[in-house]
Structures are given as C-alpha cells and as structure tokens.
Design a protein around this motif. Sequence first.
Motif, PDB file in Angstrom:
ATOM      1  N   ASP A   1      -5.997  18.248  14.410  1.00  0.00           N
ATOM      2  CA  ASP A   1      -4.679  17.856  14.272  1.00  0.00           C
ATOM      3  C   ASP A   1      -4.308  17.302  15.431  1.00  0.00           C
ATOM      4  N   PRO A   2      -4.302  16.098  16.000  1.00  0.00           N
ATOM      5  CA  PRO A   2      -4.164  15.395  17.232  1.00  0.00           C
ATOM      6  C   PRO A   2      -2.757  15.884  17.971  1.00  0.00           C
ATOM      7  N   ARG A   3      -1.859  16.383  17.202  1.00  0.00           N
ATOM      8  CA  ARG A   3      -0.745  16.867  17.637  1.00  0.00           C
ATOM      9  C   ARG A   3      -0.747  18.420  18.250  1.00  0.00           C
ATOM     10  N   SER A   4      -1.939  19.243  17.385  1.00  0.00           N
ATOM     11  CA  SER A   4      -2.103  20.614  18.019  1.00  0.00           C
ATOM     12  C   SER A   4      -3.303  20.319  19.062  1.00  0.00           C
ATOM     13  N   GLY A   5      -3.400  21.447  19.622  1.00  0.00           N
ATOM     14  CA  GLY A   5      -4.772  21.620  20.823  1.00  0.00           C
ATOM     15  C   GLY A   5      -6.180  21.921  19.927  1.00  0.00           C
ATOM     16  N   LEU A   6      -6.058  22.159  18.492  1.00  0.00           N
ATOM     17  CA  LEU A   6      -7.023  22.758  18.042  1.00  0.00           C
ATOM     18  C   LEU A   6      -8.208  21.599  17.479  1.00  0.00           C
ATOM     19  N   ARG A   7      -9.378  21.859  17.952  1.00  0.00           N
ATOM     20  CA  ARG A   7     -10.427  20.960  17.662  1.00  0.00           C
ATOM     21  C   ARG A   7     -11.636  21.632  16.928  1.00  0.00           C
ATOM     22  N   ILE A   8     -12.313  20.849  16.046  1.00  0.00           N
ATOM     23  CA  ILE A   8     -13.249  21.427  15.110  1.00  0.00           C
ATOM     24  C   ILE A   8     -14.421  20.627  15.422  1.00  0.00           C
TER      25      ILE A   8
ATOM     26  N   SER B   1     -17.182  28.222   6.590  1.00  0.00           N
ATOM     27  CA  SER B   1     -17.376  27.356   7.744  1.00  0.00           C
ATOM     28  C   SER B   1     -18.685  27.340   8.367  1.00  0.00           C
ATOM     29  N   GLY B   2     -19.829  26.897   7.646  1.00  0.00           N
ATOM     30  CA  GLY B   2     -21.055  26.825   8.530  1.00  0.00           C
ATOM     31  C   GLY B   2     -21.456  28.304   7.882  1.00  0.00           C
TER      32      GLY B   2
ATOM     33  N   VAL C   1      -7.909  31.216   6.339  1.00  0.00           N
ATOM     34  CA  VAL C   1      -6.993  30.068   6.712  1.00  0.00           C
ATOM     35  C   VAL C   1      -5.522  30.018   5.471  1.00  0.00           C
ATOM     36  N   GLU C   2      -4.416  30.014   6.137  1.00  0.00           N
ATOM     37  CA  GLU C   2      -3.309  30.020   5.276  1.00  0.00           C
ATOM     38  C   GLU C   2      -3.320  28.616   4.600  1.00  0.00           C
TER      39      GLU C   2
ATOM     40  N   ALA D   1      -3.079  22.874   4.433  1.00  0.00           N
ATOM     41  CA  ALA D   1      -4.067  23.922   4.947  1.00  0.00           C
ATOM     42  C   ALA D   1      -3.299  24.075   6.481  1.00  0.00           C
ATOM     43  N   SER D   2      -3.270  25.362   6.905  1.00  0.00           N
ATOM     44  CA  SER D   2      -2.695  25.354   8.246  1.00  0.00           C
ATOM     45  C   SER D   2      -3.540  24.695   9.395  1.00  0.00           C
ATOM     46  N   GLY D   3      -2.993  24.272  10.384  1.00  0.00           N
ATOM     47  CA  GLY D   3      -3.970  24.299  11.781  1.00  0.00           C
ATOM     48  C   GLY D   3      -4.451  22.880  11.721  1.00  0.00           C
ATOM     49  N   GLY D   4      -4.273  22.005  10.698  1.00  0.00           N
ATOM     50  CA  GLY D   4      -4.961  20.607  10.640  1.00  0.00           C
ATOM     51  C   GLY D   4      -6.373  20.903  10.203  1.00  0.00           C
ATOM     52  N   VAL D   5      -6.921  21.937   9.338  1.00  0.00           N
ATOM     53  CA  VAL D   5      -8.080  22.152   9.194  1.00  0.00           C
ATOM     54  C   VAL D   5      -8.382  21.560   7.846  1.00  0.00           C
TER      55      VAL D   5
END
Length: 466
Positions: free
Chosen positions: A248-255, A304-305, A311-312, A360-364
Amino acid sequence: MSHLPGSVVPVAKLRAMFGCASCGQHLAQWAGRCPGCGEWGTVEEARAPRSGGSGASGAAALQVAPLHGGQGEGEGRVLTGLPGVDRVLGGGIVPGSVVLLAGEPGIGKSTLLLHALASLAASGRRTLLASGEESRAQVAARARRLGVTGDGIAFTSGRELDAVLEVTRAERPFVLAVDSIQTLRDPGATQMPGGVSQVRMCADALVGLAKTEGITVVLTGHVTKDGDLAGPRALEHAVDVVLSFDGDPRSGLRILAGGKNRFGAEGETAWFEMGASGLAEIDPSDLLVSGERVPGAAVALPRSGRRALAVEVQALVGSPEGPARRQATGLDLRRFQLVAAVLDRAVGLPLGRAELFGAASGGVRVDDPACDLAVAAALASAVTGAVPPPGAAFVGEVSLTGLVRPAAAMAQRLQAARAAGCGVVFAPEGPPTGAEGVLVRPVRHVRDALAWALPPATKRPESLPA
Ligand code: TYD
Ligand code: MG
C-alpha cells in the motif's frame, strides 16, 4: 545429419522470422493481422541476432558447442546478502539469469535494487547500474540515505541500449541492473521508449547478453495499478524470473513475491518496511492483526509462499436495502460475492440486497480460497454486530452449499495463528497437526463457525452466583 561440436551453420540458410510486437508470437511469414492477438500492423521482421559486439555482418556464423563444459558452468547460486530477496529468488541468484523486478511507480524498486547491488558489491562482486530514471548524483544521494557507500557499484546512463551493451561488455560485471526497461531505447525500433516493441527489443538484446556472456541481468519494470506490466506483457516470457514488489503506497509495508521462476519454487514472499533509511526486512506474523475486537473483522490465515500469515479481513454493510453492490480491496471479488450469497441462502443472514464492502488489512492481497471462512465471519459480524470469540481465526474454503472444505498446509496456518496470538482456529476437521497452544474447533458447515453471530435457538441460563 548430426551437429558435431564446433560445426557451423551459415546464417543465410536460416529462414527469415517474423514476430508480433504486441503479443510476441513468432510467425514463419508476414501477416497484416497477428493471428495470436488479432492486432493489425504489429507483425514485423525479427532482426538478426546481435553479433556480440564484433561488428561482423553477413558472414556471421552460429556457434554450436557441447552442452557440458565452458564458461560460467558449475558456478552455484550467489547470495545477494539480503535474506528475503535470496529466499524469493529460490536461494540466491543463478549467474547468467535474467530477473524482472516489477512494481508500481514509487513502490521502492530502485531502492531495493540499490540495497541488493550494495550488498553484492560489499561481498566483492562487480556490479553495474544502468539507470535511465535517475542521474548519477541522484543515485549517489540515495545511496547515502540508505547508509551504503556505493563503492563497487559502477554507474552508467541507462537510456541507450547500444551504450549499455558496450559498457557491460567492457566492464564485465557480475550483475547488470537496468532501471528501468521502459526508459531504455533501441535506435532500431522507431517507437518511443516504453512502447511495446521498444521494450521487447531491448529485453531481447539484454537476454542475449546474459545468455552469451553469462552476466546476470536485473531489469526493473513499471506496472500499472491493475498489475499489468505497462505495455510489455511479453517481457514476462523473455525473462527467467519475475519478482513483483507490492504494497500500500500510503503505508511503509512492502511485499516482494516470486512469480515465474525457471530455477526455483514460485510463490515465496519477503516483507519489508520502507523507512527513512530505506527498506528493512520484517516478520509480518503479527503485523496484520490489530487484536481489537470490533464488529466486521475476523482473522484469516492465508498461505504466503511456504509459510502462512495471520491477516485481518474486514467487511462493512453499507445500506442493507441496496443497491446490492459489492466492492473488495485485497480480496478476490468473486469469492467475496459467493460467500455473501452462501450466507444469505444457506445461513439466512440478510445480505442478498445489501451493499457490501470487503478488505484485507495492511494493503495485502488475499486470494487463498481458504480465507473464505474468515470472510464469512467478517460478513456475519458486520451484519449482526456480534464479534467473533476472543483470539479466534478462521480457515476453510466455503462451497456453494455452505459446506467447508479442508485446507492444505494446516500446520503452517496454525503456527501463524499462534504467532499472532490466536488460540482458537475454526477449521474443517483434518489430521492432527500438533500445534501446541492452538485449539482447533472443527466445522463442517459454515454455520458451525458462526454460532457466536447467529440467534441462539435457546439461550443458556446464566450461572447463578454461589
Ligand atoms: P523508489 O525506490 O524510487 O520507487 P520506484 O523505483 O519503484 O519508483 O522509492 C520511491 C519512494 O520510496 C519515494 O516515495 C520515497 C520513498 N523512500 C523512502 O521512504 N525512504 C528511503 O530511504 C528511500 C530511498 C525512498
Ligand atoms: Mg525507480
């Protein structure tokens, strides 16, 4: 007739080949319309392979060599030194392979690339960055921000294909990174950089370089919001490994997720947080669960792999009387609609005409069908206002009849539940998995997992104080 090692076949004997610039299909003869994709005017004659920088033409000859022996063979995988990246690659870089790092603009591709190059350079590997997106000064400034010296990373402009090929042959780096394939230009193609045939021709030349010289090539490519590689879908066929960088570009989380991989397992993931000094790998096991018990939320345990995550998933009933629109962010829309219909028909929750949102939470992105039961729980919670029991998570694919199908990888899912502090998992009965501290509540029908949301047939009397 057999091809003996060292025998040559004159190029003139080979027939001309044609290819579609749009879909990449090869054709034996020219056609006005591509039979593959139906586009008009996209079939063009494929150019003769580049002559390896010797400048020879006409008399160029194809070399035949024995399969075993020769340059580059036998060198095992090389670790980048970034554990998540190495895992997603299938255990490090295969020398001479071509890797595409695809993601939306601004997601952090150049940053990840620089981290990886710096780490390789620190272990003594020669690296060359050809950037058409940023100047040397910009890359140097970014390196300072990331806290890396940039020593051992050579820089060249990544705008002209021929210059990049020439510099690479002269420098002979272990890895050439091209940032991005869309800013590279082949003068042989008439289009603007970034166009389909430009991207294809540049990628072909770089794949040729990797395969003839044994130099690893990493390309970055921009994708659009719909996840399409801008223009060049065909690029995915040309490369050995496709990695996608999301978040999610707004959060710092990257996958970082492994897609196609000619040398290893697909579907492995690594998680990062983008901070002031670049990307840091994180363990996402309890990051995506708020722990708050509010109506409309339930915990899913998607794969996930080779691992699983907690995940909420969230649901919201907009207007109960419609319009009966359904919108899903990070969830598979068709499965979201199906679960809502099953709850309406097989469980009797009034969702048929309601306006429904899911997320799904966190942009996942959660597209594992075993998340159905958690989506059902979130929807049931949203429409009734009841919340799932404390520490509950849900696993299972919901069928049209409301029966819940067992899910693979239960041991990993229960581990993920424990890591996120979920002590109760509603799931179809299966073989015992022996996850200590997690209680499995067996369900057959979706109704069995929703007792907390459904009106009790007979309310149990409160126990009286002694
Ligand atoms: P970038 O790697 O340039 O993305 P891409 O190459 O995929 O287009 O990353 C861009 C974003 O990352 C930009 O918005 C700034 C942010 N960023 C940080 O937050 N911290 C950092 O240390 C760096 C280098 C970038
Ligand atoms: Mg970039």
